[in-house]
Design a protein around this motif. Structure first.
Motif, short mmCIF file in Angstrom:
data_model
loop_
_atom_site.label_atom_id
_atom_site.label_comp_id
_atom_site.label_asym_id
_atom_site.label_seq_id
_atom_site.Cartn_x
_atom_site.Cartn_y
_atom_site.Cartn_z
N GLY A 89 0.79 -1.23 0.00
CA GLY A 89 0.00 0.00 0.00
C GLY A 89 0.82 1.27 0.00
O GLY A 89 0.26 2.38 0.05
N ARG A 93 3.36 10.40 -3.39
CA ARG A 93 2.48 11.52 -3.71
C ARG A 93 3.25 12.67 -4.34
O ARG A 93 4.48 12.76 -4.20
N GLN A 268 5.03 7.02 6.08
CA GLN A 268 5.13 5.65 5.56
C GLN A 268 6.55 5.14 5.79
O GLN A 268 7.52 5.91 5.71
N ILE A 318 2.14 2.20 7.37
CA ILE A 318 1.45 3.39 6.86
C ILE A 318 0.67 4.02 8.00
O ILE A 318 -0.05 3.34 8.73
N TYR A 322 -3.23 8.80 6.23
CA TYR A 322 -2.39 9.29 5.12
C TYR A 322 -3.13 9.18 3.80
O TYR A 322 -2.85 9.94 2.87
N GLU A 323 -4.08 8.27 3.71
CA GLU A 323 -4.84 8.14 2.47
C GLU A 323 -5.70 9.38 2.20
O GLU A 323 -6.17 9.59 1.08
N ASN A 324 -5.88 10.22 3.23
CA ASN A 324 -6.66 11.44 3.06
C ASN A 324 -5.81 12.65 2.68
O ASN A 324 -6.34 13.76 2.53
N ASP A 325 -4.51 12.45 2.54
CA ASP A 325 -3.64 13.54 2.09
C ASP A 325 -4.16 14.05 0.75
O ASP A 325 -4.41 13.27 -0.17
N VAL A 329 -1.79 10.89 -5.78
CA VAL A 329 -0.83 9.78 -5.82
C VAL A 329 -0.22 9.74 -7.21
O VAL A 329 -0.93 9.65 -8.21
N ALA A 332 2.32 4.14 -7.57
CA ALA A 332 1.93 3.04 -6.71
C ALA A 332 2.30 1.75 -7.44
O ALA A 332 2.62 1.78 -8.64
#
Length: 373
Positions: A89, A93, A268, A318, A322-325, A329, A332
């Motif tokens: 994952g 970014r 991360q 992770i 952080y997925e809400n940054d 992206v 990946a």
């Protein structure tokens, strides 16, 4: 009218070399060659990084400053083909800040530059001879990478390193040396790759296997180590999007060098962890994963197929949220961005005089082995 050997009064090879040098700095381009087609026009052929950059034309690795070809190809396959540091994952970014601990000759810096050109990389390599190659690759590729000729640990110190010229990725602190494990690693890697690896690698695997006959000759050198927290204070970063660690059994020491006040900056972690039965690293995976969980990370672990049975594990961590940054992206696992000829041409036009621009840019899967004129 221009002659076949001259262009604008300059030797054709000199013009081609200038264009090719510029193209190597374009994110995602592994190699470039400028030819003249049947109509006399200059054509820039560009080869993207990835599987084809090796299987179609091994010469691309010769253009990187490495310690030897077997090792350089191993690093390429691990980082560009298997994408070991973007698993679990992990993402890159836009405008990411990356700390590359155990940078070696800079293959991961090259990878980040190819996949996420807006990223800023801080690369750490303690062995002077290897650091020189890292610096050379940064300069040649125009990477947005800041190199540091020291390693990271749990405290500031100077220690003895064993540097292996024939296989530098196994260089480590003298107190973490495990020769039997290194020999077993090479044997298992070769066996795994011969059994289940991609075709066309017999010569490469023979080169890797030949390292066993060289008795692991090493050079002892003194290397400086610092804590990651001291570096953060010095360079003033406000966040670390990815902390990549491959420190040859010293990975837990690197984590111990991060003070509590700095852990919230790290979003991360992607790292290799040694957990070798009967050695000081036995039980290290549990130790590392437990420590990262205590710091608030979601943690996962896997074994890379070509290193199965060698005591090497990949650990990914992770930070929740952080997925809400809001930054997009850029890279990946399994995602690639096609190189568009028109964008390459526009990029070149901002960097070369108009009279040196090629008439056309072609993206290819292979480059001719011989120079064309």
């Amino acid at each position: 009218m221009t002659t076949p050997d001259n262009y604008l009064g300059l030797p054709l090879h000199q013009v081609a070399a200038e264009i090719e040098r510029a193209l190597r700095r374009y994110p995602g381009i592994a190699r470039a060659r400028v030819i003249r087609d049947a109509d006399g026009r200059f054509v820039a052929q560009v080869l993207p990084w990835g599987v084809h950059s090796v299987t179609a034309d091994t010469g691309v690795l010769a253009e990187l400053a490495g310690m030897n070809m077997a090792e350089t190809r191993f690093l390429h396959d691990e980082i560009f083909v298997d994408e070991v540091y973007l698993r679990g994952g992990i993402v890159l970014r836009e405008n990411a800040v990356v700390f590359d601990v155990g940078a070696n000759v800079g293959m991961f810096s090259v990878f980040v530059g190819a996949r996420c050109p807006s990223a800023e990389v801080y690369a750490f390599e303690p062995v002077p001879e290897v650091f020189a190659r890292l610096q050379q690759n940064i300069d040649e590729r125009g990477l947005n990478t800041r190199p540091f000729n020291y390693g990271l640990s749990d405290r500031d110190q100077e220690v003895s390193f064993y540097y292996y010229p024939n296989i530098s990725i196994m260089s480590c602190r003298h107190d973490y040396t495990n020769w039997d494990n290194e020999i077993d690693l090479i044997k298992r890697y070769v066996a795994n790759e011969r059994r289940s690896g991609p075709p066309g690698r017999a010569e490469h695997l023979a080169e890797v296997e030949s390292l066993l006959a060289r008795d692991f000759e090493f050079v002892e050198c003194r290397c400086r180590l610092r804590t990651l927290s001291s570096v953060i204070d010095e360079v003033g970063v406000r966040g670390i999007d990815l902390l990549k660690i491959d420190a040859q059994r010293a990975e837990y020491d690197v984590l111990q060098g991060i003070e509590a006040r700095h852990w919230p900056l790290v979003q991360q972690v992607s790292m290799e962890v040694h957990d070798e039965t009967g050695s000081p690293t036995e039980g290290r995976v549990e130790q590392v994963t437990g420590w990262l969980a205590e710091q608030g990370f979601r943690v996962s672990m896997e074994v890379e197929e070509m290193l199965r049975g060698t005591g090497r594990y990949a650990v990914y961590a992770i930070r929740p949220g952080y997925e809400n940054d809001p930054r997009p992206v850029v890279a990946a696992t399994g995602t690639t961005h096609a190189i568009k000829p028109e964008l390459v041409a526009d990029w070149l036009s901002a960097r070369l005089p108009a009279e040196l621009l090629p008439d056309r840019v072609d993206v290819v899967d292979a480059l001719p082995q011989a120079e064309s004129s």
